[in-house]
Motif scaffolding. Structure first.
Motif, mmCIF file in Angstrom:
data_model
loop_
_atom_site.group_PDB
_atom_site.id
_atom_site.type_symbol
_atom_site.label_atom_id
_atom_site.label_comp_id
_atom_site.label_asym_id
_atom_site.label_seq_id
_atom_site.Cartn_x
_atom_site.Cartn_y
_atom_site.Cartn_z
ATOM 1 N N TYR A 64 0.918 -1.211 0.029
ATOM 2 C CA TYR A 64 -0.040 -0.259 0.265
ATOM 3 C C TYR A 64 0.864 1.172 -0.060
ATOM 4 C CZ TYR A 64 -3.535 -3.403 1.183
ATOM 5 O OH TYR A 64 -4.662 -4.390 0.929
ATOM 6 N N GLY A 65 2.272 1.182 -0.554
ATOM 7 C CA GLY A 65 3.060 2.359 -0.608
ATOM 8 C C GLY A 65 2.599 2.973 -1.727
ATOM 9 N N VAL A 66 3.128 4.277 -1.794
ATOM 10 C CA VAL A 66 2.694 5.061 -3.132
ATOM 11 C C VAL A 66 3.114 4.507 -4.428
ATOM 12 C CG1 VAL A 66 3.171 7.262 -4.126
ATOM 13 C CG2 VAL A 66 2.473 7.201 -1.636
ATOM 14 N N LYS A 67 4.460 4.138 -4.620
ATOM 15 C CA LYS A 67 4.745 3.629 -5.739
ATOM 16 C C LYS A 67 4.110 2.345 -6.110
ATOM 17 C CE LYS A 67 8.874 2.045 -8.307
ATOM 18 N NZ LYS A 67 10.400 1.724 -8.344
ATOM 19 N N SER A 68 4.034 1.491 -5.273
ATOM 20 C CA SER A 68 3.363 0.033 -5.442
ATOM 21 C C SER A 68 2.047 0.280 -5.717
ATOM 22 C CB SER A 68 3.688 -0.951 -4.418
ATOM 23 O OG SER A 68 4.982 -1.018 -4.146
ATOM 24 N N TYR A 69 1.148 1.237 -5.029
ATOM 25 C CA TYR A 69 -0.185 0.988 -5.165
ATOM 26 C C TYR A 69 -0.565 1.886 -6.540
ATOM 27 C CZ TYR A 69 -5.183 1.267 -3.709
ATOM 28 O OH TYR A 69 -6.411 1.276 -3.555
ATOM 29 N N PHE A 70 0.049 2.932 -6.832
ATOM 30 C CA PHE A 70 -0.425 3.626 -7.990
ATOM 31 C C PHE A 70 0.137 2.749 -9.208
ATOM 32 C CE2 PHE A 70 -1.186 7.051 -5.264
ATOM 33 C CZ PHE A 70 -2.141 7.758 -6.168
ATOM 34 N N LYS A 71 1.224 2.207 -9.079
ATOM 35 C CA LYS A 71 1.749 1.351 -10.260
ATOM 36 C C LYS A 71 0.870 0.200 -10.765
ATOM 37 C CE LYS A 71 6.009 -1.174 -11.683
ATOM 38 N NZ LYS A 71 7.334 -1.607 -11.380
ATOM 39 N N ARG A 72 0.108 -0.359 -9.630
ATOM 40 C CA ARG A 72 -0.812 -1.486 -10.104
ATOM 41 C C ARG A 72 -2.274 -0.996 -10.473
ATOM 42 N NH1 ARG A 72 0.638 -2.981 -4.636
ATOM 43 N NH2 ARG A 72 -1.832 -2.576 -3.788
#
Length: 256
Positions: A64-72
């Motif tokens: 649920y980190g910014v990079k991971s969540y937006f990338k998904r």
């Protein structure tokens, strides 16, 4: 002659609306990486709380980190990723929204330098420290020239004061999101100087994970009202935290 005049009017009107739809909107997110060793937080698992490791950090590379969540997300496309673009920043990513001309720049600050992340966020809210990023033929404005600014992470203002160029440098409209514990109380004196609009901030302890940020941004892109955007953020927070929508609405508020 009358028909020609009407045609010209319609052409100009349609062109104007078209240009407005194509106007580039920019968002700059300042993420202070979770850091067990250098921040006054309740410790999280070692892997998630290493403020010098963006890849696995709770607020960046974790689920649920910014990079991971937006990338998904199906609504966003990762355009680029850069390591150590500036002092204190471990990684910078640029994302493009799929159905609008909106770009998001996110910076992962070394958790040891949370104070610098906070200062940079507040100075940007005052219209300072503009950053220009090229993407194809587009010149994208971030930093103090972004339309929406967001801070994600621990509320370091509970432990330290900051000094910087926080006086409003221009009258451009800027919205601000502050996902950190009790951010309304601690960020308010600074935001009153910068003259930014507090779109979403908090009244109590919270988990500053990216689903809340994305929900607020979804509404912002659609030009919803501040209350509607706050409502989206609250619903997302409840969905993941199971705290009740009413509780989430009491936690996530808008305006002064």
């Amino acid at each position: 002659m009358k028909r020609f005049t009407i045609f010209v009017f319609l052409f100009v009107s349609i062109s104007a609306f078209g240009n407005d739809d194509e106007r580039i909107k920019t968002i700059h997110v300042f993420v202070a990486l979770c850091d067990n060793a250098n921040q006054g937080i309740v410790p999280v698992p070692k892997k998630l709380g290493n403020g010098q490791d963006s890849k696995n950090n709770l607020y960046w590379g974790a689920m649920y980190g910014v990079k991971s969540y937006f990338k998904r997300s199906k609504e966003w496309t990762l355009v680029s990723s850069e390591s150590n673009p500036e002092k204190h920043i471990l990684e910078r990513i640029l994302l493009k929204h799929q159905s609008s001309n909106t770009y998001l720049l996110a910076d992962a600050y070394d958790g040891k330098y949370i104070k610098q992340a906070t200062i940079h966020f507040l100075e940007a809210n005052a219209g300072n420290n503009g950053i220009m990023v090229k993407h194809g033929d587009d010149k994208l404005d971030f930093g103090g020239n972004a339309n929406l600014l967001a801070y994600v992470g621990h509320d370091g203002l509970m432990e330290f004061d900051v000094e910087g160029d926080f006086d409003q440098s221009n009258t451009n409209k800027r919205d601000a999101i502050m996902l950190a514990c009790i951010s309304k109380d601690y960020f308010k004196p600074y935001l009153q100087k910068t003259q930014s609009n507090p779109l979403v901030w908090t009244t109590g302890l919270m988990a500053p994970e990216a689903y809340t940020l994305k929900a607020a941004i979804d509404g912002w892109i659609l030009n919803e009202t501040d209350l509607q955007i706050r409502g989206r953020a609250a619903k997302a927070y409840h969905k993941y935290q199971k705290c009740g929508v009413r509780g989430a609405r009491n936690l996530l508020v808008t305006g002064y």
